[in-house]
Design an enzyme around this catalytic site. Structure first.
Site, mmCIF file in Angstrom:
data_model
loop_
_atom_site.group_PDB
_atom_site.id
_atom_site.type_symbol
_atom_site.label_atom_id
_atom_site.label_comp_id
_atom_site.label_asym_id
_atom_site.label_seq_id
_atom_site.Cartn_x
_atom_site.Cartn_y
_atom_site.Cartn_z
ATOM 1 N N LYS A 116 0.753 -0.940 -0.111
ATOM 2 C CA LYS A 116 0.037 0.071 0.119
ATOM 3 C C LYS A 116 0.792 1.390 -0.409
ATOM 4 O O LYS A 116 0.838 2.348 -0.787
ATOM 5 C CB LYS A 116 -0.999 -0.015 1.128
ATOM 6 C CG LYS A 116 -1.958 -1.015 0.848
ATOM 7 C CD LYS A 116 -2.870 -1.428 2.126
ATOM 8 C CE LYS A 116 -4.597 -1.838 1.224
ATOM 9 N NZ LYS A 116 -5.347 -1.820 2.845
ATOM 10 N N ARG A 292 -7.761 -7.617 -9.698
ATOM 11 C CA ARG A 292 -8.198 -8.336 -9.780
ATOM 12 C C ARG A 292 -9.420 -8.678 -9.877
ATOM 13 O O ARG A 292 -10.055 -7.222 -9.743
ATOM 14 C CB ARG A 292 -8.321 -9.579 -8.313
ATOM 15 C CG ARG A 292 -8.572 -8.453 -7.456
ATOM 16 C CD ARG A 292 -8.976 -9.541 -6.284
ATOM 17 N NE ARG A 292 -8.577 -8.885 -4.800
ATOM 18 C CZ ARG A 292 -9.515 -8.480 -3.843
ATOM 19 N NH1 ARG A 292 -10.989 -8.516 -4.771
ATOM 20 N NH2 ARG A 292 -9.543 -7.445 -2.862
HETATM 21 P P1 ADP Z 1 -13.167 -6.984 -2.958
HETATM 22 O O1 ADP Z 1 -12.973 -6.007 -2.521
HETATM 23 O O2 ADP Z 1 -12.996 -7.839 -4.136
HETATM 24 O O3 ADP Z 1 -14.784 -6.413 -1.574
HETATM 25 P P2 ADP Z 1 -12.490 -8.436 -0.060
HETATM 26 O O4 ADP Z 1 -11.917 -7.365 0.643
HETATM 27 O O5 ADP Z 1 -14.057 -8.404 -0.133
HETATM 28 O O6 ADP Z 1 -12.864 -7.986 -1.684
HETATM 29 O O7 ADP Z 1 -11.552 -9.766 -0.597
HETATM 30 C C1 ADP Z 1 -12.018 -10.857 -1.554
HETATM 31 C C2 ADP Z 1 -11.353 -12.044 -0.783
HETATM 32 O O8 ADP Z 1 -10.355 -11.959 -1.193
HETATM 33 C C3 ADP Z 1 -12.075 -12.179 0.092
HETATM 34 O O9 ADP Z 1 -12.288 -14.213 0.828
HETATM 35 C C4 ADP Z 1 -10.874 -11.358 1.585
HETATM 36 O O10 ADP Z 1 -10.333 -12.401 1.975
HETATM 37 C C5 ADP Z 1 -8.952 -12.353 -0.182
HETATM 38 N N1 ADP Z 1 -8.160 -11.558 0.322
HETATM 39 C C6 ADP Z 1 -8.825 -9.948 0.020
HETATM 40 N N2 ADP Z 1 -7.184 -8.976 0.517
HETATM 41 C C7 ADP Z 1 -6.483 -10.416 0.389
HETATM 42 C C8 ADP Z 1 -4.877 -10.526 0.565
HETATM 43 N N3 ADP Z 1 -4.297 -9.425 0.596
HETATM 44 N N4 ADP Z 1 -4.266 -11.569 1.434
HETATM 45 C C9 ADP Z 1 -5.122 -12.502 0.995
HETATM 46 N N5 ADP Z 1 -6.544 -12.631 0.914
HETATM 47 C C10 ADP Z 1 -7.226 -11.757 0.592
HETATM 48 P P1 ADP Z 2 -8.039 -3.453 2.479
HETATM 49 O O1 ADP Z 2 -7.057 -3.644 1.835
HETATM 50 O O2 ADP Z 2 -8.388 -4.518 3.543
HETATM 51 O O3 ADP Z 2 -9.563 -3.566 1.861
HETATM 52 P P2 ADP Z 2 -8.792 -0.608 2.594
HETATM 53 O O4 ADP Z 2 -7.537 0.079 2.799
HETATM 54 O O5 ADP Z 2 -9.217 -0.824 1.302
HETATM 55 O O6 ADP Z 2 -8.465 -1.738 3.521
HETATM 56 O O7 ADP Z 2 -9.765 -0.163 3.556
HETATM 57 C C1 ADP Z 2 -10.904 -0.987 3.822
HETATM 58 C C2 ADP Z 2 -11.824 -0.187 4.409
HETATM 59 O O8 ADP Z 2 -11.711 0.138 5.477
HETATM 60 C C3 ADP Z 2 -12.610 0.393 3.578
HETATM 61 O O9 ADP Z 2 -13.545 0.898 2.749
HETATM 62 C C4 ADP Z 2 -13.169 2.151 4.787
HETATM 63 O O10 ADP Z 2 -14.477 1.419 5.482
HETATM 64 C C5 ADP Z 2 -12.520 1.263 5.937
HETATM 65 N N1 ADP Z 2 -11.167 2.353 5.428
HETATM 66 C C6 ADP Z 2 -9.970 2.830 5.198
HETATM 67 N N2 ADP Z 2 -9.241 4.094 5.101
HETATM 68 C C7 ADP Z 2 -9.550 4.560 5.969
HETATM 69 C C8 ADP Z 2 -9.223 5.602 5.916
HETATM 70 N N3 ADP Z 2 -8.198 6.540 6.203
HETATM 71 N N4 ADP Z 2 -10.748 6.377 7.374
HETATM 72 C C9 ADP Z 2 -11.921 6.047 7.730
HETATM 73 N N5 ADP Z 2 -12.062 3.979 6.792
HETATM 74 C C10 ADP Z 2 -11.197 3.892 6.151
#
Ligand code: ADP
Ligand code: ADP
Ligand code: MG
Length: 498
Positions: A116, A292
């Site tokens: 990230k 993806r």
């Molecule tokens: P989306 O953003 O497509 O909604 P999710 O955050 O719900 O994705 O993740 C989709 C699937 O991929 C879930 O089963 C989650 O646990 C898995 N997943 C997401 N990011 C990672 C990661 N960096 N490493 C391993 N599994 C991941």
């Molecule tokens: P992941 O890789 O686990 O999907 P993200 O960075 O996409 O992580 O963040 C997942 C969720 O966490 C976001 O959809 C939001 O709800 C919350 N989130 C992440 N960053 C922030 C932020 N800076 N402020 C508020 N909420 C956040």
């Protein structure tokens, strides 16, 4: 076009990819772990290969075994789906080294966007607005305190290698910092093998709005508009919709343009998603890029009429995207409910088990991407997502009404599911008004009150199911297809549950 493609995944997404393969005249090859021997994706494929025991580490994450199967089956390409190896740059690289097309972006892109901090740096250089915060991982606790007081609390600590909502901690003030640092580090280490953290300003009551993009080898990049994913539990999406009720055409256009710029900066190839966090004043900031196919891609398919998975495969085969940005339109409204084998009456506790009765909804505007079948077992080993129910309507109101109708038609007996939660959400006045943010569930959802009558019916049903389980262990086709009293009882229980 490819003749044969290996799908390195399971569940509903493997079935979804198999369907795309069929429509393209490609022969789909499945892989499975021992307990998945009879899984739906295996039944739908032309060939299937066992790749190891239940543990993902030894099966769906076993790169060398999967490559060996690809060689043995003679496929040309490998589709990783989402989760598992989908965002693993080493796997993408191994595929290419062994002469297989990895259906996704290049390994370098996955690497850059998967970490990230490097993703944020790349986006800042490209002029994409990112959430205020650090550009490098923090060195130690002291630095974390310094930066947090500079940015101003609340802040969010994130694992640099994070994903899937893991390794993230909200820190409201100084007092919470030490234990949050400890928690995020250890979660990052155990989930991703990396304890590096960085800091972002916490945006209060935000929306999560993301843009689907497609990019080919011929220099074309387009976006397929937005998805509103603010209905979340523990930073994980549970209901998604498109269009977003929050943004207007002007912001929509700007977000689309910025997402295309982000994709170009990442030298993107294939289908990807640029996630943004949007504050109450409608300022949007880059969160991360998912390299993806996304879980919630079907809603975009419903409103744009574009098959994202098929296009993704075509792009990997070297074809040009067959439409231009100005040809892409949003038509109507689509909503997705992620149905999990979890108990909404008990803090969404996982509820694995055997599916005794399954009646999928259908009818106008309904699409059900389901990964289970009657008689199958929902395993403790994998994601508890059993189905993605999607409703399309001419407008938001019709999409909501159709979704409620379909949720009430859905009959799943054997495991607890999140269907009652979805009905609750779709009946909530703030949801209906489009008035929500990422804290909606946490603020508003208490528990589903269990009704007395339901309890009684559930008690009788569970006694019968236990009896059948003891007698037969495995239910036979016959015992499942008979229109017996318990089947009707099950139906009644589910229909009257609220
Ligand atoms: P989306 O953003 O497509 O909604 P999710 O955050 O719900 O994705 O993740 C989709 C699937 O991929 C879930 O089963 C989650 O646990 C898995 N997943 C997401 N990011 C990672 C990661 N960096 N490493 C391993 N599994 C991941
Ligand atoms: P992941 O890789 O686990 O999907 P993200 O960075 O996409 O992580 O963040 C997942 C969720 O966490 C976001 O959809 C939001 O709800 C919350 N989130 C992440 N960053 C922030 C932020 N800076 N402020 C508020 N909420 C956040
Ligand atoms: Mg994310």
């Amino acid at each position: 076009m490819f003749k044969k493609v290996l799908i390195a995944n399971r569940g509903e997404i493997a079935v979804r990819i198999i369907r795309a393969c069929r429509e393209l005249g490609i022969s789909p090859v499945a892989v499975y772990s021992e307990p998945d021997r009879n899984a739906l994706h295996v039944k739908y494929s032309d060939e299937s290969y066992c790749i190891g025991p239940a543990s993902s580490q030894q099966s769906y994450l076993n790169m060398e075994k999967i490559i060996k199967v690809a060689e043995e089956a003679g496929v040309e390409a490998i589709h990783p789906g989402y989760g598992f190896l989908a965002e693993n740059a080493n796997f993408a690289r191994r595929c290419e080294e062994c002469g297989f097309v990895f259906i996704g972006p290049k390994a370098d892109t996955i690497e850059k966007m998967g970490y990230k901090v490097t993703a944020r740096k790349t986006m800042m250089e490209a002029g994409v607005p990112v959430v205020p915060g650090t550009v490098e991982p923090i060195k130690d606790d002291n630095e974390a305190f310094e930066i947090a007081s500079e940015i101003g609390y609340p802040i969010i600590l994130k694992a640099a290698a994070g994903g899937g909502g893991k390794g993230m901690r909200l820190v409201r003030d100084e007092k919470e910092m030490r234990s949050a640092l400890r928690g995020a580090r250890s979660e990052g280490l155990s989930a991703f093998g990396d304890d590096a953290l960085y800091i972002e300003k916490y945006i209060e009551r935000p929306r999560h709005i993301e843009i689907q993009i497609l990019s080919d080898m011929h220099g074309n990049t387009v976006h397929l508009f937005e998805r509103e994913c603010s209905i979340q539990r523990r930073h994980q999406k549970v209901i998604e919709e498109t269009p977003s009720p929050f943004i207007n055409d002007d912001i929509r256009k700007r977000m689309g343009e910025v997402a295309v710029r982000a994709a170009r900066a990442a030298r993107y190839l294939g289908a990807g998603t640029v996630e943004f966090i949007v504050d109450r004043d409608k300022n949007f900031y880059f969160l991360e890029m998912n390299t993806r196919i996304q879980v919630e891609h079907p809603i975009t398919e419903m409103v744009t009429g574009i098959d994202i998975v098929k296009t993704q495969i075509e792009i990997a085969a070297g074809k040009e995207i067959p439409f231009k940005q100005e040809d892409i339109r949003q038509h109507g409204w689509a909503i997705e409910c992620r149905i999990y084998a979890e108990d909404p009456e008990n803090n969404f506790f996982p509820a694995p088990g055997r599916i005794y009765i399954l009646k999928n909804p259908s009818g106008p505007g309904i699409r059900d991407d389901c990964g289970i079948y009657e008689g199958c077992e929902v395993s403790v080993h994998y994601d508890p997502l059993i189905s993605k129910l999607v409703a399309w309507g001419r407008d938001r109101r019709e999409a909501i009404e159709r979704m409620k109708r379909a949720l009430r038609e859905y009959v799943i007996v054997g495991v607890k599911t999140t269907i009652p939660f979805h009905i609750w959400a779709l009946e909530d006045e703030d949801f209906i008004a489009g008035n929500f943010d990422t804290t909606f569930i946490e603020r508003k959802f208490k528990s589903i009150p269990r009704q007395k009558e339901d309890k009684e019916v559930a008690g009788i049903l569970s006694a019968i199911l236990t009896h059948i389980n003891e007698k037969t262990k495995k239910p036979t086709e016959k015992s499942l297809s008979q229109d017996s009293a318990w089947k009707i009882a099950g139906r009644r229980m589910l229909m009257n549950r609220l």
